[in-house]
Enzyme design. Sequence first.
Site, PDB file in Angstrom:
ATOM      1  N   VAL A  79       0.837  -1.206   0.000  1.00 35.83           N
ATOM      2  CA  VAL A  79       0.000   0.000   0.000  1.00 35.83           C
ATOM      3  C   VAL A  79       0.872   1.257   0.000  1.00 35.83           C
ATOM      4  O   VAL A  79       0.358   2.373  -0.066  1.00 35.83           O
ATOM      5  CB  VAL A  79      -0.971  -0.016   1.218  1.00 35.83           C
ATOM      6  CG1 VAL A  79      -1.985  -1.146   1.047  1.00 35.83           C
ATOM      7  CG2 VAL A  79      -0.226  -0.158   2.543  1.00 35.83           C
TER       8      VAL A  79
ATOM      9  N   HIS B  73      -4.224  -4.078  -2.993  1.00 36.52           N
ATOM     10  CA  HIS B  73      -4.744  -3.822  -1.633  1.00 36.52           C
ATOM     11  C   HIS B  73      -4.883  -2.347  -1.326  1.00 36.52           C
ATOM     12  O   HIS B  73      -4.946  -1.951  -0.157  1.00 36.52           O
ATOM     13  CB  HIS B  73      -3.834  -4.506  -0.594  1.00 36.52           C
ATOM     14  CG  HIS B  73      -3.827  -5.987  -0.707  1.00 36.52           C
ATOM     15  ND1 HIS B  73      -2.810  -6.784  -0.221  1.00 36.52           N
ATOM     16  CD2 HIS B  73      -4.720  -6.835  -1.282  1.00 36.52           C
ATOM     17  CE1 HIS B  73      -3.079  -8.055  -0.486  1.00 36.52           C
ATOM     18  NE2 HIS B  73      -4.220  -8.122  -1.140  1.00 36.52           N
TER      19      HIS B  73
ATOM     20  N   CYS C 255     -19.293  10.584   2.949  1.00 36.81           N
ATOM     21  CA  CYS C 255     -19.564  11.182   1.605  1.00 36.81           C
ATOM     22  C   CYS C 255     -18.588  10.690   0.536  1.00 36.81           C
ATOM     23  O   CYS C 255     -18.586  11.188  -0.581  1.00 36.81           O
ATOM     24  CB  CYS C 255     -19.498  12.715   1.713  1.00 36.81           C
ATOM     25  SG  CYS C 255     -17.820  13.333   1.974  1.00 36.81           S
TER      26      CYS C 255
HETATM   27  C1  BV8 Z   1     -11.154 -11.411   1.043  1.00 34.99           C
HETATM   28  C2  BV8 Z   1      -4.029  -3.699   3.215  1.00 34.99           C
HETATM   29  C3  BV8 Z   1     -13.415 -12.057   0.897  1.00 34.99           C
HETATM   30  C4  BV8 Z   1      -4.271  -3.267   4.638  1.00 34.99           C
HETATM   31  C5  BV8 Z   1      -3.840  -6.122   3.264  1.00 34.99           C
HETATM   32  C6  BV8 Z   1     -11.170 -14.762   7.510  1.00 34.99           C
HETATM   33  C7  BV8 Z   1     -12.020 -13.687   7.281  1.00 34.99           C
HETATM   34  C8  BV8 Z   1     -11.973 -12.951   6.092  1.00 34.99           C
HETATM   35  C9  BV8 Z   1     -11.048 -13.299   5.130  1.00 34.99           C
HETATM   36  C10 BV8 Z   1     -10.197 -14.348   5.395  1.00 34.99           C
HETATM   37  C11 BV8 Z   1     -10.248 -15.099   6.554  1.00 34.99           C
HETATM   38  N1  BV8 Z   1      -9.279 -16.065   6.503  1.00 34.99           N
HETATM   39  C12 BV8 Z   1      -8.614 -15.950   5.341  1.00 34.99           C
HETATM   40  C13 BV8 Z   1      -9.155 -14.930   4.665  1.00 34.99           C
HETATM   41  C14 BV8 Z   1      -8.744 -14.416   3.420  1.00 34.99           C
HETATM   42  C15 BV8 Z   1      -7.835 -13.219   3.738  1.00 34.99           C
HETATM   43  C16 BV8 Z   1      -6.444 -13.783   3.880  1.00 34.99           C
HETATM   44  O1  BV8 Z   1      -5.849 -14.124   2.883  1.00 34.99           O
HETATM   45  N2  BV8 Z   1      -5.954 -13.891   5.125  1.00 34.99           N
HETATM   46  C17 BV8 Z   1      -4.628 -14.475   5.325  1.00 34.99           C
HETATM   47  C18 BV8 Z   1      -3.872 -13.686   6.412  1.00 34.99           C
HETATM   48  C19 BV8 Z   1      -4.797 -15.938   5.696  1.00 34.99           C
HETATM   49  N3  BV8 Z   1      -7.955 -12.323   2.624  1.00 34.99           N
HETATM   50  C20 BV8 Z   1      -8.798 -11.295   2.699  1.00 34.99           C
HETATM   51  O2  BV8 Z   1      -9.438 -10.976   3.673  1.00 34.99           O
HETATM   52  C21 BV8 Z   1      -8.935 -10.519   1.412  1.00 34.99           C
HETATM   53  N4  BV8 Z   1     -10.330 -10.352   1.114  1.00 34.99           N
HETATM   54  O3  BV8 Z   1     -10.806 -12.559   1.102  1.00 34.99           O
HETATM   55  O4  BV8 Z   1     -12.443 -11.009   0.944  1.00 34.99           O
HETATM   56  C22 BV8 Z   1     -14.536 -11.524   0.108  1.00 34.99           C
HETATM   57  C23 BV8 Z   1     -14.775 -12.057  -1.165  1.00 34.99           C
HETATM   58  C24 BV8 Z   1     -15.845 -11.584  -1.878  1.00 34.99           C
HETATM   59  C25 BV8 Z   1     -16.666 -10.587  -1.348  1.00 34.99           C
HETATM   60  C26 BV8 Z   1     -16.376 -10.024  -0.085  1.00 34.99           C
HETATM   61  C27 BV8 Z   1     -15.301 -10.490   0.647  1.00 34.99           C
HETATM   62  C28 BV8 Z   1      -8.320  -9.148   1.562  1.00 34.99           C
HETATM   63  C29 BV8 Z   1      -6.844  -9.299   1.830  1.00 34.99           C
HETATM   64  C30 BV8 Z   1      -6.196  -7.912   1.828  1.00 34.99           C
HETATM   65  C31 BV8 Z   1      -5.865  -7.495   3.248  1.00 34.99           C
HETATM   66  N5  BV8 Z   1      -5.135  -6.227   3.233  1.00 34.99           N
HETATM   67  N6  BV8 Z   1      -3.238  -4.942   3.209  1.00 34.99           N
HETATM   68  C32 BV8 Z   1      -3.025  -2.737   5.278  1.00 34.99           C
HETATM   69  O5  BV8 Z   1      -1.938  -2.822   4.687  1.00 34.99           O
HETATM   70  O6  BV8 Z   1      -3.156  -2.208   6.401  1.00 34.99           O
HETATM   71  S1  BV8 Z   1      -2.904  -7.508   3.302  1.00 34.99           S
HETATM   72  C33 BV8 Z   1      -1.291  -7.248   3.777  1.00 34.99           C
HETATM   73  O7  BV8 Z   1      -0.661  -8.526   3.586  1.00 34.99           O
HETATM   74  C34 BV8 Z   1      -0.456  -6.288   2.940  1.00 34.99           C
HETATM   75  O8  BV8 Z   1      -1.081  -5.816   1.778  1.00 34.99           O
HETATM   76  C35 BV8 Z   1       0.719  -7.188   2.533  1.00 34.99           C
HETATM   77  O9  BV8 Z   1       1.343  -6.804   1.383  1.00 34.99           O
HETATM   78  C36 BV8 Z   1      -0.023  -8.448   2.343  1.00 34.99           C
HETATM   79  C37 BV8 Z   1       0.703  -9.709   2.075  1.00 34.99           C
HETATM   80  O10 BV8 Z   1       1.779  -9.815   2.911  1.00 34.99           O
HETATM   81  P1  BV8 Z   1       3.239  -9.754   2.219  1.00 34.99           P
HETATM   82  O11 BV8 Z   1       3.286  -8.582   1.324  1.00 34.99           O
HETATM   83  O12 BV8 Z   1       3.549 -11.076   1.643  1.00 34.99           O
HETATM   84  O13 BV8 Z   1       4.117  -9.395   3.458  1.00 34.99           O
HETATM   85  P2  BV8 Z   1       4.648 -10.392   4.600  1.00 34.99           P
HETATM   86  O14 BV8 Z   1       5.155  -9.559   5.715  1.00 34.99           O
HETATM   87  O15 BV8 Z   1       3.605 -11.448   4.846  1.00 34.99           O
HETATM   88  O16 BV8 Z   1       5.894 -11.128   3.901  1.00 34.99           O
HETATM   89  C38 BV8 Z   1       7.053 -10.392   3.600  1.00 34.99           C
HETATM   90  C39 BV8 Z   1       7.956 -11.343   2.836  1.00 34.99           C
HETATM   91  O17 BV8 Z   1       9.100 -10.616   2.418  1.00 34.99           O
HETATM   92  C40 BV8 Z   1       8.441 -12.504   3.666  1.00 34.99           C
HETATM   93  O18 BV8 Z   1       8.338 -13.698   2.887  1.00 34.99           O
HETATM   94  C41 BV8 Z   1       9.911 -12.162   3.951  1.00 34.99           C
HETATM   95  O19 BV8 Z   1      10.722 -13.336   4.008  1.00 34.99           O
HETATM   96  C42 BV8 Z   1      10.278 -11.352   2.756  1.00 34.99           C
HETATM   97  N7  BV8 Z   1      11.330 -10.355   3.002  1.00 34.99           N
HETATM   98  C43 BV8 Z   1      11.453  -9.533   4.070  1.00 34.99           C
HETATM   99  N8  BV8 Z   1      12.543  -8.750   3.898  1.00 34.99           N
HETATM  100  C44 BV8 Z   1      13.096  -9.082   2.708  1.00 34.99           C
HETATM  101  C45 BV8 Z   1      12.331 -10.107   2.121  1.00 34.99           C
HETATM  102  N9  BV8 Z   1      12.635 -10.671   0.933  1.00 34.99           N
HETATM  103  C46 BV8 Z   1      13.731 -10.214   0.299  1.00 34.99           C
HETATM  104  N10 BV8 Z   1      14.523  -9.231   0.795  1.00 34.99           N
HETATM  105  C47 BV8 Z   1      14.247  -8.648   1.981  1.00 34.99           C
HETATM  106  N11 BV8 Z   1      15.048  -7.683   2.456  1.00 34.99           N
HETATM  107 ZN    ZN Z   2     -17.235  13.354   4.096  1.00 38.22          ZN
END
Ligand code: BV8
Ligand code: ZN
Length: 266
Positions: A115, A131, A142
């Site tokens: 984001v 996202h 609004c």
């Molecule tokens: C949906 C915005 C349904 C907000 C984000 C229960 C209830 C509801 C939904 C669910 C549920 N259980 C599961 C779900 C599905 C859920 C989901 O997937 N949950 C996961 C946690 C299991 N998904 C959702 O809810 C999605 N919507 O399903 O809606 C629906 C369908 C139809 C109609 C209505 C509804 C919405 C998901 C979006 C959530 N919002 N972000 C905010 O940022 O505040 S998600 C958030 O996670 C960020 O966007 C982030 O980018 C994203 C993914 O994480 P990563 O980017 O991979 O980051 P992470 O830290 O995990 O990993 C970093 C990686 O980098 C690591 O591997 C690390 O090793 C590596 N790294 C670190 N440093 C380095 C490196 N690599 C190389 N070099 C380095 N230096």
């Molecule tokens: Zn407003």
Amino acid sequence: MSVPDEKGLYFSIYSFLSHFLEKAKKLKIVAFCGAGISAPSGVPTFRGRPDSLWARYRPEDLANINALLSKPDLVWSWYKWRLELIFEKHPNSAHYILSDLEREKILIGIITQNVDPYHEWAGNRTVIHLHGSIVQARCLECESLVHWKEPPKEIPPRCFNCGGLLRPNVVFFGEMLPPRALEEANFLLQEANLMLVIGTSGVVYPAAGYVPAFRKLSSQNRIMEFNLESTPLTPTCDLSVLGDVSKTLPIFKQALDGVLSDKNPN
Ligand code: BV8
Ligand code: ZN
């Protein structure tokens, strides 16, 4: 497969790309990015590392609409803290490699879960935010849109137009991804033949589904993963490049330049 040292890394990427380009007539790269690409900038990731964002909080506590409505101060102080970090830090070499690749018309676009605006600040123009964007906010009453030029002063921030509560213009857990972004991402998947999966843990859906979807689109498609460690996506990738992306992506670019100049010596 992973290669530890820089020289070995260069040659493993060189031979992978050289082999790939024997058959592939064109080279159209799509990048699929996660929080790991911004980690070298000093913006903590969501999971895993001790300084990660989620280490302090759990996703269901903060990035959801019910938390915002019931605890607006807590949720907005978390977003304000993240915005302060994002405005204080800046894109790193990994972001700039993707911007060079777009300028050289090799990268056709970035599909990002992030984001933050670092891809745009590094100069990329085709950036699809699955996202949403933390530097925007919208009014719950609004729908007026706010573009933060700096972190909001008052918490929770109020709408300039109607005084309503603002929400970050991001996709909360449990919310649908923007249909337009999904469409644009699918278009890039059709056009590309090489995907770079950069800095994502591959646990958030439906976003992570783009990687296996790309694999299924064509048997000629190839996928490279750039991460500190292997992830649930690793088995779907053809080459896993382990290391800090701010170091490994520049080596990728060197190896790609090497292959392209060896193929077209002029
Ligand atoms: C949906 C915005 C349904 C907000 C984000 C229960 C209830 C509801 C939904 C669910 C549920 N259980 C599961 C779900 C599905 C859920 C989901 O997937 N949950 C996961 C946690 C299991 N998904 C959702 O809810 C999605 N919507 O399903 O809606 C629906 C369908 C139809 C109609 C209505 C509804 C919405 C998901 C979006 C959530 N919002 N972000 C905010 O940022 O505040 S998600 C958030 O996670 C960020 O966007 C982030 O980018 C994203 C993914 O994480 P990563 O980017 O991979 O980051 P992470 O830290 O995990 O990993 C970093 C990686 O980098 C690591 O591997 C690390 O090793 C590596 N790294 C670190 N440093 C380095 C490196 N690599 C190389 N070099 C380095 N230096
Ligand atoms: Zn407003």
